[in-house]
Design a protein around this motif. Structure first.
Motif, PDB file in Angstrom:
ATOM      1  N   ALA A 160       0.822  -1.211   0.000  1.00  0.00           N
ATOM      2  CA  ALA A 160       0.000   0.000   0.000  1.00  0.00           C
ATOM      3  C   ALA A 160       0.861   1.269   0.000  1.00  0.00           C
ATOM      4  N   GLY A 161       2.160   1.099  -0.089  1.00  0.00           N
ATOM      5  CA  GLY A 161       3.049   2.249  -0.235  1.00  0.00           C
ATOM      6  C   GLY A 161       3.639   2.787   1.058  1.00  0.00           C
ATOM      7  N   HIS A 162       3.448   2.068   2.153  1.00  0.00           N
ATOM      8  CA  HIS A 162       4.061   2.509   3.410  1.00  0.00           C
ATOM      9  C   HIS A 162       5.540   2.129   3.387  1.00  0.00           C
ATOM     10  N   ASP A 163       6.385   3.133   3.450  1.00  0.00           N
ATOM     11  CA  ASP A 163       7.823   2.860   3.319  1.00  0.00           C
ATOM     12  C   ASP A 163       8.534   2.807   4.665  1.00  0.00           C
ATOM     13  N   VAL A 164       7.795   3.035   5.742  1.00  0.00           N
ATOM     14  CA  VAL A 164       8.315   2.760   7.091  1.00  0.00           C
ATOM     15  C   VAL A 164       7.236   1.988   7.835  1.00  0.00           C
ATOM     16  N   VAL A 165       7.597   0.824   8.329  1.00  0.00           N
ATOM     17  CA  VAL A 165       6.654   0.024   9.111  1.00  0.00           C
ATOM     18  C   VAL A 165       7.225  -0.129  10.518  1.00  0.00           C
ATOM     19  N   LEU A 166       6.492   0.383  11.488  1.00  0.00           N
ATOM     20  CA  LEU A 166       6.921   0.292  12.885  1.00  0.00           C
ATOM     21  C   LEU A 166       6.119  -0.816  13.555  1.00  0.00           C
ATOM     22  N   VAL A 167       6.806  -1.747  14.173  1.00  0.00           N
ATOM     23  CA  VAL A 167       6.130  -2.867  14.827  1.00  0.00           C
ATOM     24  C   VAL A 167       6.372  -2.785  16.327  1.00  0.00           C
ATOM     25  N   GLU A 168       5.292  -2.525  17.068  1.00  0.00           N
ATOM     26  CA  GLU A 168       5.409  -2.438  18.526  1.00  0.00           C
ATOM     27  C   GLU A 168       5.100  -3.790  19.153  1.00  0.00           C
ATOM     28  N   THR A 169       5.968  -4.241  20.040  1.00  0.00           N
ATOM     29  CA  THR A 169       5.650  -5.466  20.766  1.00  0.00           C
ATOM     30  C   THR A 169       6.143  -5.387  22.197  1.00  0.00           C
ATOM     31  N   ILE A 170       5.380  -6.013  23.071  1.00  0.00           N
ATOM     32  CA  ILE A 170       5.804  -6.054  24.463  1.00  0.00           C
ATOM     33  C   ILE A 170       6.963  -7.026  24.602  1.00  0.00           C
ATOM     34  N   GLY A 171       8.013  -6.559  25.231  1.00  0.00           N
ATOM     35  CA  GLY A 171       9.205  -7.386  25.354  1.00  0.00           C
ATOM     36  C   GLY A 171       9.126  -8.346  26.509  1.00  0.00           C
ATOM     37  N   VAL A 172       8.407  -9.422  26.307  1.00  0.00           N
ATOM     38  CA  VAL A 172       8.371 -10.450  27.344  1.00  0.00           C
ATOM     39  C   VAL A 172       8.808 -11.773  26.742  1.00  0.00           C
ATOM     40  N   GLY A 173       9.569 -12.500  27.507  1.00  0.00           N
ATOM     41  CA  GLY A 173       9.963 -13.848  27.097  1.00  0.00           C
ATOM     42  C   GLY A 173      10.606 -13.866  25.733  1.00  0.00           C
ATOM     43  N   GLN A 174      10.002 -14.658  24.869  1.00  0.00           N
ATOM     44  CA  GLN A 174      10.610 -14.902  23.567  1.00  0.00           C
ATOM     45  C   GLN A 174      10.198 -13.872  22.518  1.00  0.00           C
ATOM     46  N   SER A 175       9.380 -12.898  22.912  1.00  0.00           N
ATOM     47  CA  SER A 175       8.788 -12.065  21.873  1.00  0.00           C
ATOM     48  C   SER A 175       9.814 -11.240  21.110  1.00  0.00           C
ATOM     49  N   GLU A 176      10.918 -10.896  21.770  1.00  0.00           N
ATOM     50  CA  GLU A 176      11.939 -10.142  21.034  1.00  0.00           C
ATOM     51  C   GLU A 176      12.440 -10.932  19.841  1.00  0.00           C
ATOM     52  N   TYR A 177      12.559 -12.224  20.041  1.00  0.00           N
ATOM     53  CA  TYR A 177      13.076 -13.044  18.953  1.00  0.00           C
ATOM     54  C   TYR A 177      12.080 -13.103  17.811  1.00  0.00           C
ATOM     55  N   ALA A 178      10.796 -13.206  18.160  1.00  0.00           N
ATOM     56  CA  ALA A 178       9.774 -13.247  17.122  1.00  0.00           C
ATOM     57  C   ALA A 178       9.746 -11.922  16.372  1.00  0.00           C
ATOM     58  N   VAL A 179       9.827 -10.795  17.099  1.00  0.00           N
ATOM     59  CA  VAL A 179       9.746  -9.509  16.427  1.00  0.00           C
ATOM     60  C   VAL A 179      11.038  -9.224  15.677  1.00  0.00           C
ATOM     61  N   ALA A 180      12.156  -9.708  16.205  1.00  0.00           N
ATOM     62  CA  ALA A 180      13.422  -9.531  15.487  1.00  0.00           C
ATOM     63  C   ALA A 180      13.350 -10.246  14.144  1.00  0.00           C
ATOM     64  N   ASP A 181      12.569 -11.319  14.091  1.00  0.00           N
ATOM     65  CA  ASP A 181      12.432 -12.073  12.852  1.00  0.00           C
ATOM     66  C   ASP A 181      11.435 -11.452  11.879  1.00  0.00           C
ATOM     67  N   LEU A 182      10.798 -10.358  12.294  1.00  0.00           N
ATOM     68  CA  LEU A 182       9.868  -9.658  11.419  1.00  0.00           C
ATOM     69  C   LEU A 182      10.495  -8.407  10.843  1.00  0.00           C
ATOM     70  N   CYS A 183      11.530  -7.919  11.511  1.00  0.00           N
ATOM     71  CA  CYS A 183      12.014  -6.560  11.239  1.00  0.00           C
ATOM     72  C   CYS A 183      13.443  -6.544  10.716  1.00  0.00           C
TER      73      CYS A 183
END
Ligand SMILES: Nc1nc2c(ncn2[C@@H]2O[C@H](COP(=O)(O)OP(=O)(O)OP(=O)(O)O)[C@@H](O)[C@H]2O)c(=O)[nH]1
Ligand SMILES: [Mg+2]
Length: 341
Positions: A160-183
């Protein structure tokens, strides 16, 4: 073209025209647990795929209340004149109908008013492919499920033309790894005066965070923020004796300070990594990991859906509880009984 393909083509065309409503509807399809919705979403994503991949994908993680949503809104507003910003939020802990992220919307009011911004909280708490039995979630944890949807949402936003995508996630447990794998890049937000917490975040997260950000550097927290900055730089220095050190930024979302420097460095770093091939390398590795994860989730889902498995499950669980067999032996036996070998 059948009716299904025609509908997918229409949705894809709407997304490519930058229609926010169509984008939102496509993400809803991708998040749906219905097979026909999933089918349609897959078709839409396939159609728009050539138009994806061009955004700077930035993860924003940190403990509850550290200021992630405020940070995202302030950063989003800061770059809005140059970029079309999309905000996606992952909250594995919030119930489907509410939770802090939806509450968060109030923190992004200014950004939400802009025509150039798209803000999307995740439903949270839903588990893609996570059939549960015996009281435990099985086959892809909740977070992996929510993150899988977010991954598709990122692609749709890019189309849709968004050239910056910001992904907010709560940093608990393994979630950093999951979000690191998205960004492409992951920021870890840290609260000032969190001396003890620094111990907690040193392990694991430091390895996946590309930069640290001390939040709330205003008013009474100005001095503690500066101290937290020094502590973090020192802690990182010890840990990254030889490797390149992640930078540490200080900012205040309330006073909107620190964002110009942060964005200058983050975007320059990203541009450098695009140039060097680092982004392509990261994304290729992510794609492979997601592929493997999806195979696991989908195979397990279909395995558990077999009627013979469903019938045998309570008996086998009872055997394990009563220690008449071990989990390993029971699992082997069950898989063999369905798949042979
Ligand atoms: N003084 C000050 N307070 C801030 C700043 N940013 C956020 N806060 C406050 O910190 C609290 C949490 O802010 P949020 O942005 O919702 O934090 P969050 O990390 O998104 O929270 P969750 O999504 O619930 O984990 C709110 O009361 C904000 O007003 C800041 O720059 N300065
Ligand atoms: Mg938040």
């Amino acid at each position: 073209m059948n009716a299904h393909e025609t509908r997918a083509a229409e949705i894809a065309a709407g997304i490519l025209r930058g229609e926010r409503g169509t984008l939102a509807r496509a993400i809803t399809l991708a998040e749906s647990s219905r097979d026909d919705d999933q089918e349609l979403a897959s078709q839409v994503i396939t159609n728009v795929l050539p138009a994806t991949g061009k955004a700077l994908r930035l993860g924003v993680s940190g403990p509850p209340g550290v200021g992630k949503s405020s940070f995202v809104e302030a950063l989003g507003c800061h770059i809005l004149d140059r970029h079309k910003v999309a905000v996606l939020a992952i909250d594995p802990s919030s119930p489907k109908t509410g939770g802090s992220i939806l509450g968060d919307k109030t923190h992004m009011e200014e950004l939400a008013r802009s025509e150039r911004a798209f803000i999307r909280p995740s439903p949270g708490g839903t588990s893609f492919g996570g059939s549960s039995f015996g009281g435990s979630s099985f086959g892809g944890n909740t977070l992996g499920g929510v993150a899988a949807h977010t991954r598709e949402a990122i692609l749709l936003c890019e189309a849709a033309g968004h050239d910056v995508v910001l992904v907010e996630t709560i940093g608990v447990g393994q979630s950093e790894y999951a979000v690191a794998d998205l960004c492409d890049l992951l920021l870890l937000l840290v609260q000032p005066g969190a001396g003890d917490e620094l111990q907690g975040i040193k392990r694991g997260i430091m390895e996946v965070a590309d930069a640290l950000v001390v939040t709330k550097a205003d008013g009474d927290l100005t001095a503690p923020a500066r101290r937290a900055h020094q502590d973090l730089v020192a802690a990182i220095h010890v840990r990254h004796a030889s490797a390149p050190m992640p930078p540490v930024f200080v900012c205040s979302a309330r006073e909107r300070t620190g964002f110009a420097e942060l964005w200058r460095e983050i975007s320059a770093c990203h541009a450098g990594w695009v140039e060097s091939g680092e982004i392509a390398r990261r994304r290729a590795a992510q794609d492979l990991r997601w592929f493997e994860r999806e195979i696991e989730v989908q195979v397990v889902k279909r395995f558990l859906a077999q009627s013979s498995v469903a019938a045998a499950m309570p008996i086998v669980i009872a055997e394990i509880r009563e220690r008449r067999t071990t989990p390993l032996v029971a699992a082997r036996r069950m898989v063999r009984s369905v798949l042979g070998g």
